[in-house]
Motif scaffolding. Sequence first.
Motif, PDB file in Angstrom:
ATOM      1  N   LEU A   1       1.374  -0.848  -0.093  1.00 40.51           N
ATOM      2  CA  LEU A   1       0.126   0.115   0.217  1.00 40.51           C
ATOM      3  C   LEU A   1       0.784   1.526  -0.377  1.00 40.51           C
ATOM      4  CD1 LEU A   1      -2.838  -0.864   2.344  1.00 40.51           C
ATOM      5  CD2 LEU A   1      -3.244  -0.427  -0.276  1.00 40.51           C
ATOM      6  N   GLU A   2       1.783   1.479   0.611  1.00 46.65           N
ATOM      7  CA  GLU A   2       2.841   2.998   0.665  1.00 46.65           C
ATOM      8  C   GLU A   2       3.151   3.263  -0.815  1.00 46.65           C
ATOM      9  OE1 GLU A   2       5.892   0.985   3.549  1.00 46.65           O
ATOM     10  OE2 GLU A   2       4.445   1.465   5.124  1.00 46.65           O
ATOM     11  N   LEU A   3       3.236   1.647  -1.455  1.00 50.07           N
ATOM     12  CA  LEU A   3       4.256   1.594  -2.561  1.00 50.07           C
ATOM     13  C   LEU A   3       3.244   1.960  -3.848  1.00 50.07           C
ATOM     14  CD1 LEU A   3       6.232  -1.605  -3.023  1.00 50.07           C
ATOM     15  CD2 LEU A   3       7.216   0.699  -2.671  1.00 50.07           C
ATOM     16  N   LEU A   4       2.196   1.562  -3.345  1.00 50.40           N
ATOM     17  CA  LEU A   4       1.083   2.305  -4.332  1.00 50.40           C
ATOM     18  C   LEU A   4       0.040   3.128  -4.232  1.00 50.40           C
ATOM     19  CD1 LEU A   4      -1.576  -1.173  -4.331  1.00 50.40           C
ATOM     20  CD2 LEU A   4       0.176  -0.198  -5.895  1.00 50.40           C
ATOM     21  N   ALA A   5       0.352   3.632  -3.136  1.00 50.31           N
ATOM     22  CA  ALA A   5       0.365   5.361  -2.954  1.00 50.31           C
ATOM     23  C   ALA A   5       0.757   6.128  -2.986  1.00 50.31           C
ATOM     24  CB  ALA A   5       0.960   5.844  -0.990  1.00 50.31           C
ATOM     25  N   ASP A   6       2.023   6.189  -3.767  1.00 48.90           N
ATOM     26  CA  ASP A   6       2.963   6.699  -4.840  1.00 48.90           C
ATOM     27  C   ASP A   6       2.555   7.208  -6.159  1.00 48.90           C
ATOM     28  OD1 ASP A   6       4.938   7.832  -2.356  1.00 48.90           O
ATOM     29  OD2 ASP A   6       5.798   6.211  -3.288  1.00 48.90           O
ATOM     30  N   GLY A   7       1.448   6.051  -6.670  1.00 50.43           N
ATOM     31  CA  GLY A   7       0.718   5.825  -7.870  1.00 50.43           C
ATOM     32  C   GLY A   7       0.368   4.643  -8.030  1.00 50.43           C
ATOM     33  N   GLU A   8       0.040   4.734  -9.183  1.00 48.12           N
ATOM     34  CA  GLU A   8       0.457   3.302 -10.111  1.00 48.12           C
ATOM     35  C   GLU A   8       1.404   2.652 -10.204  1.00 48.12           C
ATOM     36  OE1 GLU A   8      -4.067   2.638 -13.216  1.00 48.12           O
ATOM     37  OE2 GLU A   8      -2.203   3.659 -13.530  1.00 48.12           O
ATOM     38  N   MET A   9       1.396   1.239 -10.189  1.00 42.06           N
ATOM     39  CA  MET A   9       2.063   0.005 -10.160  1.00 42.06           C
ATOM     40  C   MET A   9       1.946  -1.187 -11.100  1.00 42.06           C
ATOM     41  SD  MET A   9       4.765   0.842  -6.724  1.00 42.06           S
ATOM     42  CE  MET A   9       6.034  -0.094  -8.287  1.00 42.06           C
ATOM     43  N   THR A  10       2.683  -1.782 -11.444  1.00 38.52           N
ATOM     44  CA  THR A  10       2.521  -2.755 -12.026  1.00 38.52           C
ATOM     45  C   THR A  10       2.360  -4.026 -11.354  1.00 38.52           C
ATOM     46  OG1 THR A  10       4.631  -3.521 -13.457  1.00 38.52           O
ATOM     47  CG2 THR A  10       2.800  -1.820 -14.800  1.00 38.52           C
ATOM     48  N   SER A  11       2.125  -4.911 -11.462  1.00 36.90           N
ATOM     49  CA  SER A  11       1.994  -6.012 -10.623  1.00 36.90           C
ATOM     50  C   SER A  11       3.770  -7.113 -10.250  1.00 36.90           C
ATOM     51  CB  SER A  11       1.305  -7.660 -11.046  1.00 36.90           C
ATOM     52  OG  SER A  11       1.352  -7.643 -12.494  1.00 36.90           O
ATOM     53  N   GLY A  12       3.678  -6.832 -12.056  1.00 37.40           N
ATOM     54  CA  GLY A  12       5.352  -6.759 -11.574  1.00 37.40           C
ATOM     55  C   GLY A  12       7.135  -5.998 -10.966  1.00 37.40           C
ATOM     56  N   ALA A  13       6.357  -4.609 -11.115  1.00 38.65           N
ATOM     57  CA  ALA A  13       7.098  -3.340 -10.856  1.00 38.65           C
ATOM     58  C   ALA A  13       6.800  -3.879  -8.531  1.00 38.65           C
ATOM     59  CB  ALA A  13       6.856  -2.057 -10.116  1.00 38.65           C
TER      60      ALA A  13
END
Length: 120
Positions: A16-28
């Motif tokens: 969730l912390e990663l996604l809070a910065d914006g959309e990400m691919t599942s691979g990333a």
Amino acid sequence: MHAFDVLGDPVRRRILELLADGEMTSGAVCEVIREEFGISQPGVSQHLKVLRENGFATVRPEGNRRLYAVDADPLRDVDAWLDRFRRFWTPHLDALATELARGKRARRPGGADDHPRRTP
């Protein structure tokens, strides 16, 4: 699953912390989580699934990729639950803000440190 059960896992919190910065691919997401936690791609996928099924994350296809993002609705529920406890830390944060502002004023030219204090 209760919101705090979902958020109780450090891997899901980190996602969730990663996604809070914006959309990400599942691979990333998998790349970062594998590096930080040492879990496999299927393990990361399971955490993404838990987040998605419990409403904390959305996924949208883009070609052959899947883009994940935070869904704020369940976080609002968590925030509402935490609201009853804010009274325990809000005065401390307000006091800290006051002290920080005093320190900034004192460091400015012409601030409190530039004038000797008079003692009665």
